[in-house]
Enzyme design. Structure first.
Site, mmCIF file in Angstrom:
data_model
loop_
_atom_site.group_PDB
_atom_site.id
_atom_site.type_symbol
_atom_site.label_atom_id
_atom_site.label_comp_id
_atom_site.label_asym_id
_atom_site.label_seq_id
_atom_site.Cartn_x
_atom_site.Cartn_y
_atom_site.Cartn_z
ATOM 1 N N VAL A 44 0.834 -1.202 0.000
ATOM 2 C CA VAL A 44 0.000 0.000 0.000
ATOM 3 C C VAL A 44 0.872 1.257 0.000
ATOM 4 O O VAL A 44 0.631 2.210 -0.747
ATOM 5 C CB VAL A 44 -0.963 0.001 1.202
ATOM 6 C CG1 VAL A 44 -1.753 1.315 1.259
ATOM 7 C CG2 VAL A 44 -1.929 -1.172 1.119
ATOM 8 N N CYS A 45 1.915 1.244 0.832
ATOM 9 C CA CYS A 45 2.798 2.409 0.933
ATOM 10 C C CYS A 45 3.481 2.720 -0.402
ATOM 11 O O CYS A 45 3.659 3.888 -0.754
ATOM 12 C CB CYS A 45 3.863 2.166 2.004
ATOM 13 S SG CYS A 45 3.187 1.926 3.663
ATOM 14 N N THR A 46 3.873 1.690 -1.131
ATOM 15 C CA THR A 46 4.548 1.901 -2.412
ATOM 16 C C THR A 46 3.619 2.596 -3.401
ATOM 17 O O THR A 46 4.030 3.506 -4.122
ATOM 18 C CB THR A 46 5.051 0.566 -2.976
ATOM 19 O OG1 THR A 46 5.901 -0.069 -2.014
ATOM 20 C CG2 THR A 46 5.841 0.780 -4.260
ATOM 21 N N GLU A 48 1.183 4.561 -2.593
ATOM 22 C CA GLU A 48 0.969 5.932 -2.115
ATOM 23 C C GLU A 48 2.145 6.840 -2.464
ATOM 24 O O GLU A 48 1.954 7.981 -2.902
ATOM 25 C CB GLU A 48 0.739 5.920 -0.609
ATOM 26 C CG GLU A 48 -0.585 5.289 -0.212
ATOM 27 C CD GLU A 48 -0.798 5.291 1.280
ATOM 28 O OE1 GLU A 48 -1.937 5.471 1.703
ATOM 29 O OE2 GLU A 48 0.186 5.117 2.030
ATOM 30 N N PHE A 49 3.357 6.350 -2.250
ATOM 31 C CA PHE A 49 4.523 7.151 -2.621
ATOM 32 C C PHE A 49 4.524 7.409 -4.128
ATOM 33 O O PHE A 49 4.905 8.490 -4.579
ATOM 34 C CB PHE A 49 5.809 6.436 -2.201
ATOM 35 C CG PHE A 49 6.331 6.873 -0.865
ATOM 36 C CD1 PHE A 49 7.372 7.786 -0.765
ATOM 37 C CD2 PHE A 49 5.777 6.375 0.299
ATOM 38 C CE1 PHE A 49 7.854 8.192 0.465
ATOM 39 C CE2 PHE A 49 6.247 6.772 1.536
ATOM 40 C CZ PHE A 49 7.288 7.688 1.629
#
Length: 217
Positions: A44-46, A48-49
């Site tokens: 998920v973080c990837t 978002e970035f």
């Protein structure tokens, strides 16, 4: 101690993948967005970035700097940016804080003071480090939001909120629900009808305490 709306953010010196920065000096005369993540190389973080990287031109239009935070080290950040660019289709040119000592995570009240990173940790150990902080040129916190591990953030909403903050702080107005640039704004109840007429010209009285007018500018 919790960091609340209109509090001045701590002036910490932090290490990023682009070198050391002092938060207050880095913000300077700009708006700033600090967005945090519990761990590099997570799905998920990837995404978002990658979404933040895609919005580079939009941040620039709004005189806004972006700064990532993750509780991993500099070398991991540099390697992770390769994946971020692959997923987002745009280079992640913004710095990412290496918050492996949890200084930022604790100062911004994302983790409790007694938190630590255990050996062999998983993202669950720093799960609440999934927040967005919008900071004004006065170095004060203007907005914060925190998401769970499973729900990706909507950065179109972050942009919309930033537009609303810039409109309201620059013009002494408020914005209604779902407001976007170009739509009418709200005259604060503290402004009399006479003063509202002098400042904004024509306005619509929907309710005695709800008056709308064209957005300044």
């Amino acid at each position: 101690m919790a960091l609340r709306i209109n509090d001045t953010i701590p002036d910490l010196t932090v290490t990023t993948d682009q070198g050391e920065i002092s938060l207050h000096d880095w913000v300077g005369d700009s708006w700033a967005i600090l967005f945090s993540h519990p761990k590099d190389f997570t799905p998920v973080c990837t995404t978002e970035f990658g979404a933040v990287a895609q919005l580079t031109d939009e941040w620039a239009k709004r005189n806004t700097k972006v700064l990532g935070v993750s509780v991993d080290g500099v070398e991991d950040h540099k390697k992770w940016k390769v994946d971020i660019e692959k997923v987002g289709g745009a280079p992640a040119t913004f710095p990412i804080i290496a918050d492996d000592g949890l200084e930022i995570s604790k100062a911004f009240d994302m983790l409790p003071a007694e938190a630590y990173l255990p050996d062999g940790r998983t993202p669950a150990d720093s799960a609440t480090v999934r927040s967005v902080f919008i900071i004004g040129p006065d170095k004060q916190l203007k907005l914060s939001m925190t998401y769970p591990m499973t729900v990706g953030r909507n950065f179109a909403e972050v942009l919309r909120a930033l537009d609303g903050l810039q409109m309201s702080t620059s013009n002494g107005v408020a914005t209604p629900a779902n407001w976007t640039v170009g739509e009418d704004v709200i005259i604060p109840p503290t402004v009399s009808n006479e003063d509202a007429k002098a400042k904004f010209g024509e306005f619509e009285t929907v309710l005695p305490y709800l008056r709308k007018t064209k957005a300044p500018g």
